[in-house]
Scaffold this active site. Sequence first.
Site, short mmCIF file in Angstrom:
data_model
loop_
_atom_site.label_atom_id
_atom_site.label_comp_id
_atom_site.label_asym_id
_atom_site.label_seq_id
_atom_site.Cartn_x
_atom_site.Cartn_y
_atom_site.Cartn_z
CG HIS A 91 -2.08 -0.98 1.20
ND1 HIS A 91 -3.09 -0.72 0.62
CD2 HIS A 91 -2.11 -2.28 1.72
CE1 HIS A 91 -4.06 -1.99 0.68
NE2 HIS A 91 -3.41 -2.70 1.38
CD GLU A 92 1.74 3.85 3.34
OE1 GLU A 92 2.29 4.86 2.91
OE2 GLU A 92 0.61 3.85 3.81
N GLY A 93 3.82 1.78 -1.12
CA GLY A 93 4.79 1.69 -2.16
C GLY A 93 5.99 0.86 -1.43
CD GLN A 98 7.96 5.24 -0.21
OE1 GLN A 98 8.21 6.43 0.15
NE2 GLN A 98 6.74 5.06 -0.58
#
Length: 124
Positions: A91-93, A98
Amino acid sequence: ADVRRQLLAQKALSEGALHLCFFAASLVDDSKTNEEAATLLEVLIPVVKAWPSEFALEANKWAIQVLGGYGYTRDYPVERLYRDNRLNMIHEGTNGIQALDLLGRKAVMKDGAATRALATAMMR
């Protein structure tokens, strides 16, 4: 002794993730009036997205280990929480994306001002 170590490690990771998110939330408020807080928030966003998602899964692995064979059954919620936490990274990549964002863009933005703001905040 090993179970105690695993429980304390879970607590440290959970509280660390929580405090990191609270720190970022306070920077959101401060960034409206403080340029240094805005710069620090920009550099910390990839960390805030990746670190809790990575180490929540690690803490969850230890919870399963603490329960032994019962950790894999549906009698306890850690089996479901492990599956749910595994999705956080998606979901957050991905954490690789990041990391690329942090080192490729954020660390060098504004001629290194973001890195200096992070170093200053870490020294406080």
